[in-house]
Design an enzyme around this catalytic site. Structure first.
Site, PDB file in Angstrom:
ATOM      1  N   SER A  85      11.076 -44.964   8.574  1.00  0.00           N
ATOM      2  CA  SER A  85      11.151 -43.519   8.731  1.00  0.00           C
ATOM      3  C   SER A  85      11.653 -43.159  10.134  1.00  0.00           C
ATOM      4  CB  SER A  85       9.777 -42.904   8.432  1.00  0.00           C
ATOM      5  OG  SER A  85       9.860 -41.504   8.287  1.00  0.00           O
ATOM      6  N   ASP A 219      14.181 -40.611  -2.338  1.00  0.00           N
ATOM      7  CA  ASP A 219      13.444 -40.322  -1.108  1.00  0.00           C
ATOM      8  C   ASP A 219      13.687 -38.874  -0.696  1.00  0.00           C
ATOM      9  OD1 ASP A 219      12.291 -40.251   1.396  1.00  0.00           O
ATOM     10  OD2 ASP A 219      13.060 -42.205   2.002  1.00  0.00           O
ATOM     11  N   HIS A 248       9.112 -43.575  -0.247  1.00  0.00           N
ATOM     12  CA  HIS A 248       9.138 -43.513   1.213  1.00  0.00           C
ATOM     13  C   HIS A 248       7.855 -44.097   1.806  1.00  0.00           C
ATOM     14  CE1 HIS A 248      10.845 -41.829   4.948  1.00  0.00           C
ATOM     15  NE2 HIS A 248       9.597 -41.643   5.303  1.00  0.00           N
TER      16      HIS A 248
END
Length: 274
Positions: A85, A219, A248
């Site tokens: 991320s 995502d 995610h």
């Protein structure tokens, strides 16, 4: 922030260190000593745990990780950087600000490195994180008063994970942060919405041979369209689109699968290194 040197039979060790004036939790596998030659450094998303000069802002988090490397990693150590991320954005910044680091590979898992406020989740949360963040502290505070067992049960229902194993349930309890950590995470997330906009093509181009990108097919933080866009910009890059349905927040149910996959990706590099 997790740093580890793979060793057979090693167990995870947690310790707390001061870095950039902030107490930092460090999860280690193995040791990092003067004889250390290869280090895997894992930089997760939302750590919750530094704006310029403040360790809880986006730029401050980059400097926090650089300070850790300068202070705690022996000079000349070869690095494998693994980011998830916003950790991927931090990795690109690390490679740009310290090009002298010996980075073998950088693994970018579900990378939020561009146009975050324009993603489905970004459009939903940007108003809250950037304009009404202080109002969100009240429900977080009230949630902090709920017993841990009840919080875990509520999250299991919310995530549809009533049949998960005990270890996953513990992980969910861990991600329920105290009020201060939640406030720090929301502060940093607000900066992400404002500052993570244009993809850093210059840094990607300079280090393309060291980068592996892995995008999710569904995502909501980095849509599949971002994968197709970056593939057009870098047709010769190592860019992968998930075909196994990982989400995610893969740490909740697919952490081991992702770990095995990453090892397969870099196995040849590790053999060459040996």
């Amino acid at each position: 922030m997790d740093g580890f040197v793979p060793e057979r039979g090693c167990e995870a060790q947690t310790e707390f260190i001061y870095c950039c004036g902030a107490v930092t939790e460090l999860l280690k596998f193995g040791s990092c000593v003067p004889g250390c030659r290869l280090l895997f450094l894992i930089i997760p998303g939302e750590s919750g745990s530094a704006e310029d000069g403040d360790v809880f802002g986006l730029s401050g988090q980059v400097e926090h990780k650089l300070a850790f490397i300068r202070t705690h990693v022996p000079r000349g150590t070869t690095l494998v950087l693994v980011g998830h991320s916003i950790g991927c954005y931090i990795i690109l910044e690390i490679m740009k600000r310290s090009p002298d680091l010996k980075v073998m590979k950088s693994i970018m898992l579900f990378p939020t490195i561009e146009r975050m406020a324009q993603t489905p989740q970004g459009r939903l949360l940007t108003p809250v994180l950037c304009y009404f963040r202080y109002l969100a502290y009240l429900p977080v505070f009230l949630l902090s008063l709920v017993p841990e067992g009840l919080k875990a049960w509520a999250w299991l229902i919310n995530l549809g994970l009533l049949l998960v194993c005990h270890d996953s349930r513990v992980s969910i309890i861990i991600i329920m942060p105290p009020l201060l950590c939640a406030a720090n995470a929301m502060y940093m997330a607000g900066q992400e919405m404002e500052k993570v906009f244009e993809r850093d093509n210059g840094t990607i181009r300079r280090h393309l041979g060291k980068l592996i990108f892995y995008y999710g097919a569904t995502d909501h933080w980095c849509p599949a369209q971002y994968y197709y866009d970056i593939r057009k910009a870098f047709p010769h890059g190592d860019l992968r689109l998930c075909e196994r349905g990982f989400r995610h927040a893969f740490v909740l149910d697919a952490g081991s699968d992702i770990a095995r996959m990453v090892v397969q990706w870099i196995r040849a590099d590790l053999r060459t290194y040996d």
